[in-house]
Design an enzyme around this catalytic site. Structure first.
Site, PDB file in Angstrom:
ATOM      1  N   GLY A   1       0.808  -1.210   0.000  1.00 13.84           N
ATOM      2  CA  GLY A   1       0.000   0.000   0.000  1.00 13.84           C
ATOM      3  C   GLY A   1       0.847   1.268   0.000  1.00 13.84           C
ATOM      4  O   GLY A   1       0.514   2.251  -0.670  1.00 13.84           O
ATOM      5  N   THR A   2       1.934   1.261   0.742  1.00  8.46           N
ATOM      6  CA  THR A   2       2.787   2.457   0.833  1.00  8.46           C
ATOM      7  C   THR A   2       3.295   2.848  -0.550  1.00  8.46           C
ATOM      8  O   THR A   2       3.222   4.020  -0.956  1.00  8.46           O
ATOM      9  CB  THR A   2       3.974   2.181   1.784  1.00  8.46           C
TER      10      THR A   2
ATOM     11  N   GLN B   1      -7.638  -0.432   4.059  1.00 14.11           N
ATOM     12  CA  GLN B   1      -8.369  -0.971   5.220  1.00 14.11           C
ATOM     13  C   GLN B   1      -9.809  -1.330   4.884  1.00 14.11           C
ATOM     14  O   GLN B   1     -10.548  -1.788   5.760  1.00 14.11           O
ATOM     15  CB  GLN B   1      -8.340   0.045   6.375  1.00 14.11           C
TER      16      GLN B   1
ATOM     17  N   SER C   1      -3.806  -3.556  -0.525  1.00 16.75           N
ATOM     18  CA  SER C   1      -2.610  -4.218   0.011  1.00 16.75           C
ATOM     19  C   SER C   1      -2.962  -5.625   0.487  1.00 16.75           C
ATOM     20  O   SER C   1      -3.995  -5.829   1.132  1.00 16.75           O
ATOM     21  CB  SER C   1      -2.054  -3.391   1.176  1.00 16.75           C
ATOM     22  N   ALA C   2      -2.098  -6.596   0.177  1.00 14.25           N
ATOM     23  CA  ALA C   2      -2.407  -8.007   0.440  1.00 14.25           C
ATOM     24  C   ALA C   2      -2.428  -8.366   1.922  1.00 14.25           C
ATOM     25  O   ALA C   2      -3.269  -9.144   2.364  1.00 14.25           O
ATOM     26  CB  ALA C   2      -1.373  -8.892  -0.281  1.00 14.25           C
ATOM     27  N   HIS C   3      -1.496  -7.804   2.702  1.00 17.68           N
ATOM     28  CA  HIS C   3      -1.343  -8.344   4.066  1.00 17.68           C
ATOM     29  C   HIS C   3      -2.431  -7.881   5.027  1.00 17.68           C
ATOM     30  O   HIS C   3      -2.471  -8.325   6.179  1.00 17.68           O
ATOM     31  CB  HIS C   3       0.053  -8.033   4.622  1.00 17.68           C
TER      32      HIS C   3
ATOM     33  N   CYS D   1       1.174   1.836  12.394  1.00 15.78           N
ATOM     34  CA  CYS D   1       2.214   2.324  11.494  1.00 15.78           C
ATOM     35  C   CYS D   1       2.982   3.487  12.096  1.00 15.78           C
ATOM     36  O   CYS D   1       4.052   3.828  11.632  1.00 15.78           O
ATOM     37  CB  CYS D   1       1.607   2.747  10.166  1.00 15.78           C
TER      38      CYS D   1
ATOM     39  N   ASN E   1      -7.748   3.606   9.223  1.00 13.83           N
ATOM     40  CA  ASN E   1      -7.078   2.483   9.871  1.00 13.83           C
ATOM     41  C   ASN E   1      -7.225   2.493  11.386  1.00 13.83           C
ATOM     42  O   ASN E   1      -7.161   1.445  12.016  1.00 13.83           O
ATOM     43  CB  ASN E   1      -5.590   2.457   9.496  1.00 13.83           C
TER      44      ASN E   1
ATOM     45  N   THR F   1      11.501  -7.091 -11.077  1.00 10.99           N
ATOM     46  CA  THR F   1      11.001  -8.464 -11.215  1.00 10.99           C
ATOM     47  C   THR F   1       9.825  -8.699 -10.267  1.00 10.99           C
ATOM     48  O   THR F   1       9.922  -8.399  -9.078  1.00 10.99           O
ATOM     49  CB  THR F   1      12.141  -9.459 -10.908  1.00 10.99           C
TER      50      THR F   1
END
Ligand code: PLP
Length: 382
Positions: free
Chosen positions: A72-73, A178, A198-200, A322, A150, A236
Site C-alpha cells: 500500500g505504501t 483498510q 494491500s495483500a497483508h 504504522c 485504519n 522483477t
C-alpha cells in the site's frame, strides 16, 4: 507460553491456509521469472496474470488496470508522486486523517510548487464535504481520501468526494487498504481515478499491493528499469506474494458477508461493554468497517494499557500501528477534535475471522479490569 489472542488485524493479518497453499508451489519448484520466455517463466507469468484478474475482480476493475507494487505504501506514493509529475503544480487535497504514506508524499509536493490542503473531518471522523467544496475553489490537481480509516474504522464518502473532484477536474485517489475484504469495494461505483490495496491486510502475504488505475490517466512511474507492469513499475515481480494476493482477494470476496456478520457481532458487543465501563468509543455513530473499534478511558495512557494487555496475552494497538514508534497523539483523533489528553489514551482493537466470542469477552473483561486497576494506581499517585 500460551498463544496470545491476536486482535490487531488492521496492522496485519495471518496468512489464510488456502492462500499459503496457493503460494507454496512458487516458493518451491516454480521459481521462474515472469519475464522469462521458457516454461518456468511462462508458468510464473500465467500465475501473475491470474492474480491480476483476481485483484481486479475484487474491486470491480479490469485486470489491465492493476499495477502490482510492493504494498500500500508504494501504491500511494506512486499515485501522489506519479500524478504530480505529469500535472502542473497546483493544489493537492488529502484527508486530515489519511495515512502517512499519503500525507507525507503530498506534503513533499510543496517542494515543487504545489500547495497542500488537508480536508477536515467532523467529530465522528467523517470527511467534511463543505470543506471540500471550499477547497475546490482553487485549481486542484489531486484529491486523495481514504475509504476506511485504519484507526477508527470510519468509512468515508469517497463517491461524493470523487464526484466533486471530477467536477473540479481533479484526479481522485482513494486508499482502500483498510476497506478491501471488510466492505464491498467497487472502482466504478466509487468514481475514482485510482485505488490502493494491500495483500497483508486481507489474509495475504506482506510485500504485495496494487494501484488500480483508470487507464485514461497516465502517471510517471517511481521506478524505471525493465518496464514491468506495463512500464508503471519496473522490477522483477514478487510471484509468490502476488499469487497469494490474488488468492486472498478471491477469498475475501467470497467471505465478505461472513466476515461482516462475525466481526460486527464481536465488535458491537465489545463497544457496549467498553461504553458501560466509561470508555469513549471514537467514531461510534458513523458507518465503520465491521471489525474495528478505537476507544480511550479518560486519564489512562493508551500505551500503558496496551502493554498491560500484552502481558495478559492480548495483542492490540495504541493509535496507529504504522506510527506506533511515535509518542504524538493520533492525528486522526486530533482532527476529530478529541483532546490531546484523551487521544493519548487511544487503543485500537481490530478483529479477524479467527477470533471468537470467548476471546472477545475475555478481552473486554481484561480491559475493564486493567483500566480500573490503572485508574486506582493513578489516583493513589496524586
Ligand atoms: N494505508 C493504510 C490506511 C494503512 O492502514 C496502511 C498500513 O497500515 C497502509 C496504507 C500501508 O500499506 P502497506 O503496509 O501495504 O505498505
Amino acid at each position: 507460553m500460551t498463544t496470545p489472542v491476536y486482535l490487531d488485524h488492521n496492522a496485519t493479518t495471518p496468512i489464510a491456509p488456502s492462500v499459503l497453499e496457493a503460494m507454496l508451489p512458487f516458493l518451491r519448484g516454480q521459481h521462474g521469472n515472469a519475464s522469462s520466455r521458457h516454461e518456468l517463466g511462462t508458468v510464473a507469468r500465467r500465475a501473475v496474470e491470474r492474480a491480476r484478474e483476481q485483484v481486479g475482480a475484487a474491486v470491480g476493475a479490469q485486470p489491465s488496470q492493476v499495477v502490482f507494487t510492493s504494498g500500500g505504501t508504494e501504491a500511494n506514493n506512486l499515485f501522489i508522486k506519479g500524478a504530480a509529475a505529469v500535472l502542473r503544480p497546483q493544489q493537492v487535497v488529502v484527508g486530515a486523517i489519511d495515512h502517512p504514506c499519503v500525507a507525507m508524499p503530498a506534503k513533499d509536493l510543496r517542494r515543487t510548487g504545489w500547495t497542500l490542503r488537508r480536508l477536515a473531518v467532523d467529530a465522528e471522523g467523517v470527511a467534511d464535504l463543505a470543506d471540500l467544496d471550499a477547497a475546490l475553489q482553487v485549481p486542484t490537481g489531486i484529491v486523495s481520501m481514504m475509504l476506511a480509516n485504519n484507526e477508527t474504522g470510519v468509512l468515508q464518502p469517497v463517491a461524493a468526494i470523487a464526484a466533486r473532484a471530477r467536477a473540479a477536474r481533479a484526479w481522485l485517489h482513494s486508499d482502500a487498504v483498510q476497506a478491501l475484504g471488510k466492505v464491498p469495494v467497487d472502482f466504478e461505483a466509487l468514481g475514482v481515478h485510482a485505488l490502493t490495496v494491500s495483500a497483508h491486510k486481507l489474509r495475504g502475504p506482506k510485500g504485495a499491493g496494487a494501484l488500480v488505475l483508470d487507464k485514461r490517466i497516465e502517471l510517471r512511474p517511481l521506478l524505471h528499469g525493465g518496464g514491468h507492469e506495463a512500464g508503471m513499475r519496473s522490477g522483477t515481480e514478487n510471484v509468490p506474494a502476488i499469487v497469494g494476493f490474488g488468492a486472498a482477494c478471491e477469498l475475501a470476496v467470497a467471505d465478505l458477508a461472513a466476515f461482516d456478520a462475525h466481526c460486527r457481532a464481536l465488535r458491537d458487543d465489545l463497544d457496549v461493554r467498553l461504553e458501560a465501563a466509561g470508555a469513549t468509543v471514537f467514531g461510534a455513530a458513523a458507518p465503520r468497517i465491521p471489525n474495528t473499534t478505537c476507544f480511550a478511558f479518560d486519564g489512562i495512557d493508551g500505551e500503558t494499557l496496551v502493554i498491560e494487555l500484552d502481558r495478559l496475552g492480548f495483542c492490540v494497538a495504541s493509535g496507529s500501528a504504522c506510527s506506533s514508534h511515535s509518542t504524538e497523539p493520533s492525528a486522526t483523533l486530533l482532527a476529530m477534535g478529541v483532546s490531546p489528553e484523551l487521544a493519548r489514551g487511544a487503543v485500537r482493537v481490530s478483529f479477524g475471522p479467527d477470533n471468537d466470542a470467548r476471546q472477545a469477552s475475555d478481552f473486554a473483561a481484561a480491559v475493564v479490569a486493567t483500566a480500573g486497576r490503572l485508574r486506582r494506581l493513578t489516583a493513589m499517585a496524586v
